[in-house]
Design a protein around this motif. Structure first.
Motif, short mmCIF file in Angstrom:
data_model
loop_
_atom_site.label_atom_id
_atom_site.label_comp_id
_atom_site.label_asym_id
_atom_site.label_seq_id
_atom_site.Cartn_x
_atom_site.Cartn_y
_atom_site.Cartn_z
N CYS A 73 0.82 -1.22 0.00
CA CYS A 73 0.00 0.00 0.00
C CYS A 73 0.86 1.26 0.00
CB CYS A 73 -0.93 0.01 1.21
SG CYS A 73 -2.20 -1.26 1.15
N TYR A 75 3.79 1.60 -1.37
CA TYR A 75 4.34 1.77 -2.71
C TYR A 75 3.29 2.26 -3.68
CZ TYR A 75 6.66 0.84 -7.10
OH TYR A 75 7.19 0.97 -8.35
N LYS A 76 2.08 1.70 -3.60
CA LYS A 76 1.01 2.12 -4.51
C LYS A 76 0.61 3.57 -4.30
CE LYS A 76 -1.04 -2.42 -5.02
NZ LYS A 76 -2.15 -3.28 -4.61
N GLN A 77 0.57 4.00 -3.05
CA GLN A 77 0.19 5.38 -2.74
C GLN A 77 1.36 6.35 -2.86
OE1 GLN A 77 -3.02 6.26 -1.93
NE2 GLN A 77 -3.59 4.14 -2.33
N THR A 90 2.69 9.55 -7.70
CA THR A 90 2.25 8.37 -8.44
C THR A 90 1.06 8.69 -9.36
OG1 THR A 90 0.82 7.73 -6.61
CG2 THR A 90 3.04 6.80 -6.67
N TYR A 93 1.58 7.07 -12.79
CA TYR A 93 1.87 5.64 -12.80
C TYR A 93 0.63 4.86 -13.18
CZ TYR A 93 6.23 6.49 -10.26
OH TYR A 93 7.47 6.92 -9.86
N GLN A 95 -0.67 1.45 -12.30
CA GLN A 95 -0.47 0.29 -11.44
C GLN A 95 -1.73 -0.56 -11.41
OE1 GLN A 95 0.59 1.87 -7.67
NE2 GLN A 95 2.58 2.58 -8.34
N SER A 97 -4.44 -3.20 -9.57
CA SER A 97 -5.07 -3.18 -8.26
C SER A 97 -4.73 -4.41 -7.45
CB SER A 97 -6.57 -3.04 -8.41
OG SER A 97 -7.06 -4.16 -9.12
#
Length: 98
Positions: A73, A75-77, A90, A93, A95, A97
């Motif tokens: 989470c 890294y995704k945020q 980001t 990006y 990405q 889910s």
């Protein structure tokens, strides 16, 4: 992902450094004893649940001490896993889910 401020809070390795001149275990005035078992010396730590924190986003268990977000989470945020400060932008990006 951890920001520069939170890098100081990261846990240290249990075994001491071999290189004596620049190692952390040669500091004068520390409470470290020779031949001390570090796992047994921490009285307040629960050995069976070392990381009881859960991620604020996905509610899964975190793998770092003092962290509030899991690594996926964070890294995704694009945020710090410990304090939640924005590290990466980001917005561009793409990405998945998963």
């Amino acid at each position: 992902m951890v920001c520069k401020k939170c890098e100081k809070k990261l846990s240290k390795v249990i075994c001491p450094d071999k290189w004596k001149d620049g190692s952390r275990n040669t500091a004068v005035g520390t409470d470290r004893k020779l031949s001390e078992n570090k796992l047994l010396s921490k009285p307040g730590k629960n050995r069976f649940k070392p990381y009881e924190n859960k991620c604020k986003i996905c509610k899964s268990r975190v793998h770092q001490e003092h962290a509030h977000y899991c690594q996926g989470c964070a890294y995704k945020q694009g945020i710090c896993a410990m304090c939640g400060k924005q590290i990466l932008d980001t917005s561009m990006y793409k990405q998945s889910s998963k």
